[in-house]
Motif scaffolding. Sequence first.
Motif, mmCIF file in Angstrom:
data_model
loop_
_atom_site.group_PDB
_atom_site.id
_atom_site.type_symbol
_atom_site.label_atom_id
_atom_site.label_comp_id
_atom_site.label_asym_id
_atom_site.label_seq_id
_atom_site.Cartn_x
_atom_site.Cartn_y
_atom_site.Cartn_z
ATOM 1 N N GLU A 281 0.935 -5.679 5.999
ATOM 2 C CA GLU A 281 -0.287 -6.493 5.912
ATOM 3 C C GLU A 281 -0.379 -7.055 4.509
ATOM 4 O O GLU A 281 -0.098 -6.346 3.544
ATOM 5 C CB GLU A 281 -1.524 -5.609 6.099
ATOM 6 C CG GLU A 281 -1.714 -5.032 7.451
ATOM 7 C CD GLU A 281 -2.935 -4.109 7.495
ATOM 8 O OE1 GLU A 281 -3.622 -3.937 6.472
ATOM 9 O OE2 GLU A 281 -3.187 -3.559 8.564
ATOM 10 N N HIS A 282 -0.762 -8.314 4.384
ATOM 11 C CA HIS A 282 -1.028 -8.866 3.059
ATOM 12 C C HIS A 282 -2.535 -8.993 2.914
ATOM 13 O O HIS A 282 -3.190 -9.587 3.764
ATOM 14 C CB HIS A 282 -0.343 -10.231 2.895
ATOM 15 C CG HIS A 282 -0.123 -10.601 1.478
ATOM 16 N ND1 HIS A 282 -1.064 -11.270 0.745
ATOM 17 C CD2 HIS A 282 0.913 -10.376 0.635
ATOM 18 C CE1 HIS A 282 -0.597 -11.441 -0.489
ATOM 19 N NE2 HIS A 282 0.601 -10.916 -0.583
ATOM 20 N N LEU A 283 -3.072 -8.390 1.873
ATOM 21 C CA LEU A 283 -4.524 -8.388 1.704
ATOM 22 C C LEU A 283 -4.938 -9.409 0.654
ATOM 23 O O LEU A 283 -4.249 -9.588 -0.355
ATOM 24 C CB LEU A 283 -5.004 -6.990 1.279
ATOM 25 C CG LEU A 283 -4.683 -5.850 2.243
ATOM 26 C CD1 LEU A 283 -5.088 -4.518 1.640
ATOM 27 C CD2 LEU A 283 -5.395 -6.044 3.577
ATOM 28 N N GLY A 284 -6.034 -10.071 0.923
ATOM 29 C CA GLY A 284 -6.594 -11.003 -0.058
ATOM 30 C C GLY A 284 -7.448 -10.219 -1.044
ATOM 31 O O GLY A 284 -8.339 -9.484 -0.647
ATOM 32 N N ILE A 285 -7.141 -10.352 -2.330
ATOM 33 C CA ILE A 285 -7.897 -9.622 -3.349
ATOM 34 C C ILE A 285 -8.725 -10.638 -4.129
ATOM 35 O O ILE A 285 -8.188 -11.387 -4.939
ATOM 36 C CB ILE A 285 -6.952 -8.853 -4.295
ATOM 37 C CG1 ILE A 285 -6.066 -7.898 -3.478
ATOM 38 C CG2 ILE A 285 -7.747 -8.086 -5.349
ATOM 39 C CD1 ILE A 285 -4.926 -7.309 -4.252
ATOM 40 N N MET B 142 0.851 -1.192 0.000
ATOM 41 C CA MET B 142 0.000 0.000 0.000
ATOM 42 C C MET B 142 0.887 1.242 0.000
ATOM 43 O O MET B 142 2.035 1.183 0.473
ATOM 44 C CB MET B 142 -0.874 0.024 1.253
ATOM 45 C CG MET B 142 -2.081 -0.862 1.147
ATOM 46 S SD MET B 142 -3.129 -0.729 2.602
ATOM 47 C CE MET B 142 -2.342 -1.863 3.715
ATOM 48 N N HIS C 276 -2.317 4.551 2.747
ATOM 49 C CA HIS C 276 -3.239 3.411 2.667
ATOM 50 C C HIS C 276 -4.465 3.699 1.790
ATOM 51 O O HIS C 276 -5.571 3.257 2.080
ATOM 52 C CB HIS C 276 -3.678 2.948 4.061
ATOM 53 C CG HIS C 276 -2.582 2.276 4.824
ATOM 54 N ND1 HIS C 276 -2.799 1.435 5.879
ATOM 55 C CD2 HIS C 276 -1.238 2.315 4.664
ATOM 56 C CE1 HIS C 276 -1.642 0.996 6.354
ATOM 57 N NE2 HIS C 276 -0.674 1.522 5.621
ATOM 58 N N VAL C 277 -4.250 4.468 0.754
ATOM 59 C CA VAL C 277 -5.328 4.800 -0.179
ATOM 60 C C VAL C 277 -5.240 3.914 -1.426
ATOM 61 O O VAL C 277 -6.245 3.511 -2.002
ATOM 62 C CB VAL C 277 -5.249 6.305 -0.557
ATOM 63 C CG1 VAL C 277 -6.137 6.626 -1.736
ATOM 64 C CG2 VAL C 277 -5.638 7.157 0.640
ATOM 65 N N ALA C 278 -4.026 3.608 -1.840
ATOM 66 C CA ALA C 278 -3.818 2.808 -3.056
ATOM 67 C C ALA C 278 -3.022 1.558 -2.718
ATOM 68 O O ALA C 278 -2.282 1.510 -1.740
ATOM 69 C CB ALA C 278 -3.066 3.633 -4.095
ATOM 70 N N LEU C 279 -3.224 0.543 -3.562
ATOM 71 C CA LEU C 279 -2.513 -0.731 -3.392
ATOM 72 C C LEU C 279 -1.890 -1.083 -4.726
ATOM 73 O O LEU C 279 -2.520 -0.909 -5.778
ATOM 74 C CB LEU C 279 -3.523 -1.810 -2.990
ATOM 75 C CG LEU C 279 -2.987 -3.219 -2.780
ATOM 76 C CD1 LEU C 279 -2.426 -3.351 -1.360
ATOM 77 C CD2 LEU C 279 -4.092 -4.253 -2.963
ATOM 78 N N VAL D 235 -9.774 -8.131 2.631
ATOM 79 C CA VAL D 235 -9.524 -8.719 3.947
ATOM 80 C C VAL D 235 -8.059 -9.110 4.075
ATOM 81 O O VAL D 235 -7.405 -9.442 3.086
ATOM 82 C CB VAL D 235 -10.420 -9.955 4.201
ATOM 83 C CG1 VAL D 235 -11.855 -9.532 4.379
ATOM 84 C CG2 VAL D 235 -10.291 -10.965 3.088
ATOM 85 N N SER E 290 -5.022 -11.402 4.621
ATOM 86 C CA SER E 290 -4.872 -12.837 4.319
ATOM 87 C C SER E 290 -3.694 -13.400 5.100
ATOM 88 O O SER E 290 -2.880 -12.676 5.610
ATOM 89 C CB SER E 290 -4.674 -13.040 2.835
ATOM 90 O OG SER E 290 -3.508 -12.407 2.389
ATOM 91 N N TYR F 188 -4.704 -0.524 -7.384
ATOM 92 C CA TYR F 188 -6.071 -0.476 -6.875
ATOM 93 C C TYR F 188 -6.255 0.855 -6.159
ATOM 94 O O TYR F 188 -5.408 1.254 -5.351
ATOM 95 C CB TYR F 188 -6.318 -1.614 -5.875
ATOM 96 C CG TYR F 188 -6.199 -2.994 -6.474
ATOM 97 C CD1 TYR F 188 -4.951 -3.599 -6.644
ATOM 98 C CD2 TYR F 188 -7.330 -3.706 -6.873
ATOM 99 C CE1 TYR F 188 -4.838 -4.856 -7.202
ATOM 100 C CE2 TYR F 188 -7.215 -4.987 -7.427
ATOM 101 C CZ TYR F 188 -5.980 -5.546 -7.584
ATOM 102 O OH TYR F 188 -5.862 -6.799 -8.134
ATOM 103 N N LEU F 189 -7.350 1.516 -6.454
ATOM 104 C CA LEU F 189 -7.623 2.807 -5.802
ATOM 105 C C LEU F 189 -9.103 2.884 -5.440
ATOM 106 O O LEU F 189 -9.972 2.681 -6.301
ATOM 107 C CB LEU F 189 -7.255 3.960 -6.751
ATOM 108 C CG LEU F 189 -7.555 5.374 -6.256
ATOM 109 C CD1 LEU F 189 -6.694 5.734 -5.044
ATOM 110 C CD2 LEU F 189 -7.326 6.392 -7.377
ATOM 111 N N ALA F 190 -9.349 3.186 -4.172
ATOM 112 C CA ALA F 190 -10.734 3.341 -3.731
ATOM 113 C C ALA F 190 -11.303 4.645 -4.290
ATOM 114 O O ALA F 190 -10.579 5.627 -4.431
ATOM 115 C CB ALA F 190 -10.789 3.352 -2.212
ATOM 116 N N PRO G 271 -12.777 -0.953 -5.455
ATOM 117 C CA PRO G 271 -11.738 -0.042 -5.946
ATOM 118 C C PRO G 271 -11.549 -0.245 -7.456
ATOM 119 O O PRO G 271 -11.778 -1.339 -7.966
ATOM 120 C CB PRO G 271 -10.479 -0.498 -5.199
ATOM 121 C CG PRO G 271 -10.966 -1.329 -4.072
ATOM 122 C CD PRO G 271 -12.252 -1.939 -4.511
#
Lengths: 257, 14
Positions: free
Chosen positions: A124-128, A40, A44-47, B12, B14, A250-252, A234
């Motif tokens: 943090e690793h986010l699940g997309i 990010m 924490h706005v874009a990924l 979320v 992971s 990715y951008l919200a 996003p």
Amino acid sequence: MLELRLVQGSLLKKVLEAIKDLVTDANFDCSATGFSLQAMDSSHVALVALLLRSEGFEHYRCDRNISMGMNLNNMSKMLKCAGNDDIITIKGDDGSDTITFMFESPTQDKIADFEMKLMDIDSEHLGIPEAEYHAIVRMPSAEFSRICKDLSSIGDTVVISVTKEGVKFSTRGDIGAANIVLRQNTTVDKPEEATIIEMNEPVSLTFALRYMNSFTKATPLSSMVTISLSSELPVVVEYKIAEMGYVRFYLAPKIEE
Amino acid sequence: DGGQIPIHAFFVKS
């Protein structure tokens, strides 16, 4: 033990230029699948998600899954020392706190290695999840870059609207307003000049141009960009990396205050 | 940044 040999080393140089202004520090993950990153921006706005598949490397050895924290500005400084035609090999040893970039000239008459310190990054690793999008616009990446640059001289945000008429990019600012409409155009000489609009339902979303302009730093990676829009998700701005993978941003959306 | 939704609100961990 890690050894990744990329004949088209310029791809890695371009990847760094595409993401280093958005992300300061990031973990690069190496596995049997490939060399990847998810990070990010500091607010924490874009990924950003990067994948360079293992099959795209001439030689790919990764004995175990490994995550390596790197400062992208430092990595960019080192990769700028590689020639555009150089072969780049990334080397790492188990337990080492450094990584080595080896640059070979195409004629093998110059070989350089640059050792870079790794760092511990808690991320943090986010699940997309895979998603269905209301509309997907595929267009020349240079055109998208031009539109974002032009609109940012007028306003701070862009409204991207997809209807059956086409895709509209709009902005508004103190000096006035601007609207740019692109219609689907597949009757071009080269496929990379086409604009293709797939619409399941009309969608209209507002985004910060500052981030969109940052994403367009990836333009040298691909002649086409794909913009996927959905009202609940996003936006995804994707640049495919020839035969190897992708950089996705990715951008919200912004909501009305 | 007014009106800007953070990106991790959509995905979320992971």
